[in-house]
Design an enzyme around this catalytic site. Structure first.
Site: not given
Ligand code: SAH
Length: 206
Positions: A24, A50-52
């Protein structure tokens, strides 16, 4: 990170294996390296996030992706979700409406060897003008006010769309199964509350 995801109820081994392999931190500014593997949404520029990881895992699991499936993503953003779907064996098509993010992420994904096809445009309308559809799966990674009809029409019969529906602050995660072309034939399951950046279209395009 993946140990944590298992504890949070992620059981799809394809999701877990893909998230184990996709690093990530490459999708974030290097100033955020120390936070890259925490379960947090983080800034990616252009007022977007950015999503979790837990949200990426949950959406990917709800999508029930099989290798070789055509998946359309709305909201490329950092490219992380698209990379995870690519590693799960999907053929990924992804739309982003912000030029700065599109210009950054398209070459980044290509340089890392992901075969994601990136498009600049309004994902509310899907990818009607280029003939890659219909799609087996559609994943929306920004909050939408309602289920976009144009997207449902680009989904195969029997296909699944995972989409957060609500207002600008909170949305419910919906999994919509298209059992037939008319709205009465769609079945909707609900999977809890989330908070995505809003889906912007038409008039609001910058
Ligand atoms: N999947 C991304 C999440 C990024 S946040 C990731 O893994 O990083 C949601 C993204 O949706 C933002 O980049 C935002 O610019 C984009 N977006 C918002 N409205 C959109 C629209 N109508 N069409 C396409 N993208 C949109």
């Amino acid at each position: 990170m993946c140990e944590q995801l298992r504890k949070q109820g992620i059981t799809d081994t394809r999701v877990l294996q893909a998230m184990e392999r996709v690093e990530r931190h490459w999708f974030l500014d290097s100033a955020l390296d120390a936070l890259a593997y925490e379960d947090r949404a983080l800034q990616i520029g252009a007022e977007q996030t950015i999503s979790r990881p837990s949200t990426v895992a949950m959406q990917s699991q709800l999508l029930a992706v099989e290798p070789g499936m055509k998946v359309l993503e709305i909201g490329t953003g950092s490219g992380y979700q698209a990379a995870v779907l690519d590693r799960m064996g999907a053929r990924v098509f992804s739309i982003e409406r912000q030029k700065s993010l599109f210009d950054h992420t398209r070459p980044l994904l290509a340089a890392m060897g992901y075969r994601v096809r990136c498009f600049l445009g309004d994902g509310y309308k899907g990818l009607a003008e280029v003939n890659y559809g219909p799609y087996d799966r559609i994943i929306v990674t920004c909050g939408a006010p309602e289920i976009p009809e144009a997207l449902m029409s680009q989904l195969k019969t029997g296909g699944i769309m995972v989409i957060p529906i609500g207002n600008d602050e909170t949305q419910q995660m919906l999994r919509v199964t298209k059992n037939g072309p008319s709205e009465e034939e769609w079945s909707v399951e609900r999977y809890g509350d989330y908070s995505f950046v809003p889906m912007l279209g038409g008039r609001q395009m910058r």
